[in-house]
Design a protein around this motif. Sequence first.
Motif, PDB file in Angstrom:
ATOM      1  N   ASP A  62      73.403 -82.274  47.673  1.00 51.76           N
ATOM      2  CA  ASP A  62      72.015 -81.982  47.280  1.00 51.76           C
ATOM      3  C   ASP A  62      71.232 -83.280  47.457  1.00 51.76           C
ATOM      4  OD1 ASP A  62      72.568 -83.570  45.027  1.00 51.76           O
ATOM      5  OD2 ASP A  62      73.016 -81.856  43.756  1.00 51.76           O
TER       6      ASP A  62
ATOM      7  N   SER B 293      68.446 -75.222  46.761  1.00 45.49           N
ATOM      8  CA  SER B 293      68.120 -75.391  48.183  1.00 45.49           C
ATOM      9  C   SER B 293      69.392 -75.654  48.989  1.00 45.49           C
ATOM     10  CB  SER B 293      67.152 -76.569  48.356  1.00 45.49           C
ATOM     11  OG  SER B 293      66.113 -76.482  47.435  1.00 45.49           O
TER      12      SER B 293
ATOM     13  N   VAL C 286      65.984 -71.182  39.257  1.00 45.28           N
ATOM     14  CA  VAL C 286      65.960 -69.842  39.863  1.00 45.28           C
ATOM     15  C   VAL C 286      66.838 -69.932  41.113  1.00 45.28           C
ATOM     16  CG1 VAL C 286      63.830 -70.466  41.146  1.00 45.28           C
ATOM     17  CG2 VAL C 286      64.394 -68.064  40.827  1.00 45.28           C
TER      18      VAL C 286
ATOM     19  N   GLY D 125      63.431 -80.309  53.882  1.00 45.72           N
ATOM     20  CA  GLY D 125      64.023 -80.183  55.222  1.00 45.72           C
ATOM     21  C   GLY D 125      65.282 -81.021  55.369  1.00 45.72           C
TER      22      GLY D 125
ATOM     23  N   SER E 263      63.464 -74.890  46.253  1.00 45.30           N
ATOM     24  CA  SER E 263      62.865 -74.270  47.456  1.00 45.30           C
ATOM     25  C   SER E 263      62.185 -72.946  47.105  1.00 45.30           C
ATOM     26  CB  SER E 263      63.911 -74.059  48.557  1.00 45.30           C
ATOM     27  OG  SER E 263      64.699 -72.912  48.334  1.00 45.30           O
TER      28      SER E 263
ATOM     29  N   GLY F 197      71.225 -80.599  42.020  1.00 41.19           N
ATOM     30  CA  GLY F 197      69.972 -81.320  42.244  1.00 41.19           C
ATOM     31  C   GLY F 197      69.978 -82.732  41.679  1.00 41.19           C
TER      32      GLY F 197
ATOM     33  N   ILE G 276      77.405 -70.596  40.671  1.00 37.21           N
ATOM     34  CA  ILE G 276      76.980 -70.533  39.264  1.00 37.21           C
ATOM     35  C   ILE G 276      75.586 -71.142  39.176  1.00 37.21           C
ATOM     36  CG2 ILE G 276      77.577 -71.053  36.880  1.00 37.21           C
ATOM     37  CD1 ILE G 276      80.453 -71.522  37.742  1.00 37.21           C
TER      38      ILE G 276
ATOM     39  N   GLY H 120      75.123 -74.551  41.101  1.00 37.69           N
ATOM     40  CA  GLY H 120      73.691 -74.629  41.412  1.00 37.69           C
ATOM     41  C   GLY H 120      73.391 -73.886  42.708  1.00 37.69           C
TER      42      GLY H 120
HETATM   43  C1  LIG Z   1      57.007 -78.328  42.388  1.00 32.04           C
HETATM   44  C2  LIG Z   1      57.723 -78.894  43.583  1.00 32.04           C
HETATM   45  C3  LIG Z   1      57.039 -79.031  44.783  1.00 32.04           C
HETATM   46  C4  LIG Z   1      57.709 -79.545  45.887  1.00 32.04           C
HETATM   47  N1  LIG Z   1      57.095 -79.508  47.105  1.00 32.04           N
HETATM   48  C5  LIG Z   1      57.814 -79.771  48.204  1.00 32.04           C
HETATM   49  C6  LIG Z   1      57.290 -79.514  49.484  1.00 32.04           C
HETATM   50  O1  LIG Z   1      56.183 -78.995  49.627  1.00 32.04           O
HETATM   51  N2  LIG Z   1      58.067 -79.839  50.553  1.00 32.04           N
HETATM   52  C7  LIG Z   1      59.311 -80.376  50.424  1.00 32.04           C
HETATM   53  O2  LIG Z   1      59.953 -80.677  51.435  1.00 32.04           O
HETATM   54  N3  LIG Z   1      59.824 -80.640  49.227  1.00 32.04           N
HETATM   55  C8  LIG Z   1      59.136 -80.299  48.111  1.00 32.04           C
HETATM   56  N4  LIG Z   1      59.686 -80.482  46.894  1.00 32.04           N
HETATM   57  C9  LIG Z   1      61.009 -81.119  46.809  1.00 32.04           C
HETATM   58  C10 LIG Z   1      62.148 -80.222  47.263  1.00 32.04           C
HETATM   59  O3  LIG Z   1      61.886 -78.894  46.911  1.00 32.04           O
HETATM   60  C11 LIG Z   1      63.456 -80.701  46.629  1.00 32.04           C
HETATM   61  O4  LIG Z   1      63.673 -82.060  46.929  1.00 32.04           O
HETATM   62  C12 LIG Z   1      64.666 -79.925  47.127  1.00 32.04           C
HETATM   63  O5  LIG Z   1      64.395 -78.546  47.180  1.00 32.04           O
HETATM   64  C13 LIG Z   1      65.852 -80.183  46.219  1.00 32.04           C
HETATM   65  O6  LIG Z   1      66.972 -79.466  46.650  1.00 32.04           O
HETATM   66  P1  LIG Z   1      68.348 -79.569  45.850  1.00 32.04           P
HETATM   67  O7  LIG Z   1      69.280 -78.633  46.493  1.00 32.04           O
HETATM   68  O8  LIG Z   1      68.721 -80.991  45.719  1.00 32.04           O
HETATM   69  O9  LIG Z   1      67.995 -79.097  44.363  1.00 32.04           O
HETATM   70  P2  LIG Z   1      67.377 -77.702  43.843  1.00 32.04           P
HETATM   71  O10 LIG Z   1      66.799 -76.928  44.968  1.00 32.04           O
HETATM   72  O11 LIG Z   1      66.480 -78.061  42.722  1.00 32.04           O
HETATM   73  O12 LIG Z   1      68.637 -76.915  43.341  1.00 32.04           O
HETATM   74  C14 LIG Z   1      69.360 -77.194  42.188  1.00 32.04           C
HETATM   75  C15 LIG Z   1      69.855 -75.883  41.622  1.00 32.04           C
HETATM   76  O13 LIG Z   1      70.795 -76.130  40.599  1.00 32.04           O
HETATM   77  C16 LIG Z   1      70.510 -75.316  39.494  1.00 32.04           C
HETATM   78  N5  LIG Z   1      70.997 -76.008  38.303  1.00 32.04           N
HETATM   79  C17 LIG Z   1      70.578 -77.196  37.824  1.00 32.04           C
HETATM   80  N6  LIG Z   1      71.265 -77.510  36.713  1.00 32.04           N
HETATM   81  C18 LIG Z   1      72.150 -76.519  36.502  1.00 32.04           C
HETATM   82  C19 LIG Z   1      73.130 -76.284  35.522  1.00 32.04           C
HETATM   83  N7  LIG Z   1      73.377 -77.158  34.538  1.00 32.04           N
HETATM   84  N8  LIG Z   1      73.857 -75.135  35.596  1.00 32.04           N
HETATM   85  C20 LIG Z   1      73.643 -74.234  36.589  1.00 32.04           C
HETATM   86  N9  LIG Z   1      72.714 -74.418  37.547  1.00 32.04           N
HETATM   87  C21 LIG Z   1      71.978 -75.550  37.505  1.00 32.04           C
HETATM   88  C22 LIG Z   1      69.002 -75.163  39.523  1.00 32.04           C
HETATM   89  O14 LIG Z   1      68.556 -74.055  38.764  1.00 32.04           O
HETATM   90  C23 LIG Z   1      68.745 -75.042  40.997  1.00 32.04           C
HETATM   91  O15 LIG Z   1      68.838 -73.723  41.443  1.00 32.04           O
HETATM   92  C24 LIG Z   1      59.057 -79.976  45.765  1.00 32.04           C
HETATM   93  C25 LIG Z   1      59.732 -79.844  44.557  1.00 32.04           C
HETATM   94  C26 LIG Z   1      59.092 -79.276  43.476  1.00 32.04           C
HETATM   95  C27 LIG Z   1      59.865 -79.068  42.206  1.00 32.04           C
END
Ligand SMILES: Cc1cc2nc3c(=O)[nH]c(=O)nc-3n(C[C@H](O)[C@H](O)[C@H](O)COP(=O)(O)OP(=O)(O)OC[C@H]3O[C@@H](n4cnc5c(N)ncnc54)[C@H](O)[C@@H]3O)c2cc1C
Length: 574
Positions: free
Chosen positions: A543, A21, A91, A557, A96, A279, A41, A18
């Motif tokens: 994550d 963010s 993406v 953040g 993020s 995520g 990946i 993943g």
């Molecule tokens: C529409 C929206 C608005 C938001 N607004 C805000 C905001 O304004 N401010 C704020 O602080 N937070 C906001 N958030 C929340 C914040 O963006 C998330 O909590 C945070 O970015 C999550 O980070 P992460 O690394 O846990 O997951 P993500 O950033 O979601 O990363 C997970 C990654 O894993 C990849 N992935 C998932 N499954 C697989 C798989 N099976 N195989 C390969 N790759 C995979 C995904 O494609 C993605 O790239 C928002 C979220 C969304 C969706």
Amino acid sequence: VIGTVLPRAETFDYIVVGGGSAGSIIASRLSENSHVSVLVIEGGPSHENEVDLTIPYIYPRTFHSRFDWNFTTVPQPNLNNRAPIYPRGHVLGGSSSINGMTLNRAPASDWDKIASHTGDRSFRWENILKYIKKNEGFNRPPNTREYANSYDTSVHGFNANKIGNTLVTDGNWISEPSLGAASEVGISHVGDVNGGYPVGISWQQFSTKGGARSSAATEYLNARILKSRPNLKVLLNSFVTRLLPTAGSNLRFTTVEYRDASGATVTATARREVILSAGVMATPIILMRSGLGPRAHLQANNITTVLDIPAIGQNLQDRIGAAAVWMVNATDTDDDIDRDTAVFNKWMDQWNHNRTGRLTQMSYRQMIFGRVPNNASIFSTMQDPSSGPTCPHYELYPANKWTSPTSPRPPTGHFVTMNIFVSASNVRGTVTLDPTNPLTGNPVIDPKYLSSEWDRYVMRDAIRTSARYFNAPSWKKWNATPVFDTSILNDDDALDAWVSSAVFGGVHGVGTARMGPTNSPPGQDVVAPNFKVKGVSGLRIADTSIFPFVINGHTMGATYAIAEKVSDLIKSGN
Ligand SMILES: Cc1cc2nc3c(=O)[nH]c(=O)nc-3n(C[C@H](O)[C@H](O)[C@H](O)COP(=O)(O)OP(=O)(O)OC[C@H]3O[C@@H](n4cnc5c(N)ncnc54)[C@H](O)[C@@H]3O)c2cc1C
């Protein structure tokens, strides 16, 4: 190096599952050492040159697009059986790359609570701040009016090549009634929303830079970095199905199975570690498909249990929101940008010309974090679930236009929408496998929205506070008039019924692979304070799924901070 299919013979020290963010930051930090090889990946495409991911104002265009995993929750009984969308970034840069760019950190007391929950003082606010700063490039937008007491440089990082954090200080019409009304109803002014003590009204900060989105991908996995690091490879459009025990040990999880862009199912094995950063929804699903999770649930889905970890997929917490709209007699709201192509094109031309103007930010200028009163009746039956007296219970976020996703914008008129979020929720939901397709199906998301009297109470209190704010003298000049029937404000049942119809769900999910103390009983928590999955080897999770309880602010953040922290731990051999 960026690609879609991996030459079979290639091996890596670390595999990051993943490129979101957290994952983008971790991969970038680990590959700073040219002797270390890293594979990312990522399920989605590249973020580069995508206008909808770049221009801040138009970010909602990414919902339901190819950049969104397009999840929905299961029907929610407390939302009249509606099943709200649950967007997640599909993406590079993950969520993020598609989110609303509000840049908050958890309040100081949330970090202190994580530290006391895990028994690890390195999570305390004064210790985590170095990771927050390391990730940040704070800047004030140029040529805008300076408001007194709107930021505090001591809590910010100023790194040019890191996540831009841009303070909103422009004098849009809404700022005056917004700040004035808050003061009139006793909401105190906060010098910096990111100073650790956010309760009150403060100026908004956005993850933008030079008028464009600044994401984990734009700063940590951009073309310049990828080109200059032969030791870092990013596979796009590659869907990770599960982790496999690596030959020689059934508890060492350093092999990743995925479906590459050609459709072939292949594996890659890390020499040192796999870091799972898919995520809050995908991380527990990938673990469960790998035989790590609640035994009964795995059995029901014909998956052999390798290790019974009941906490996986449980403890989902979120911050639900509802939108209450007020009509105003101002003419400079953002409504016309959305409904009049000529107005939009004018601002678009300006953005294209020099990346300035209304499209450089969203329709928010200030944000309010509040608490229900200390003597509230709810405390006679319920403990305060927040992390302490300086932690918010709710958030009020006025937008300079109609933003309600549950009702359409009228063709004329100007509006201000109060977005109302429950912060310190005590509801816990679940993420489970799709029984019809456990190996590739979408997560079954049941956040159990509004299933606790605490969440309903906080929502009522927050809505009533927002009505007091709009009834304050500073809004009189703008003739703020509710677009909903205000008689509901005097009747708990009617207010609850309105909330059920107005709640649009959450996007700040945490907790599905939660962190706990090193020595907590097996299966109660998923990762130890060093982010290693308890009971197995070669696997860490980093994550939003690891947060043990809801983050009382927007989650990006805090995610960045833990990504920097885990990178440091791995680099220093811990
Ligand atoms: C529409 C929206 C608005 C938001 N607004 C805000 C905001 O304004 N401010 C704020 O602080 N937070 C906001 N958030 C929340 C914040 O963006 C998330 O909590 C945070 O970015 C999550 O980070 P992460 O690394 O846990 O997951 P993500 O950033 O979601 O990363 C997970 C990654 O894993 C990849 N992935 C998932 N499954 C697989 C798989 N099976 N195989 C390969 N790759 C995979 C995904 O494609 C993605 O790239 C928002 C979220 C969304 C969706």
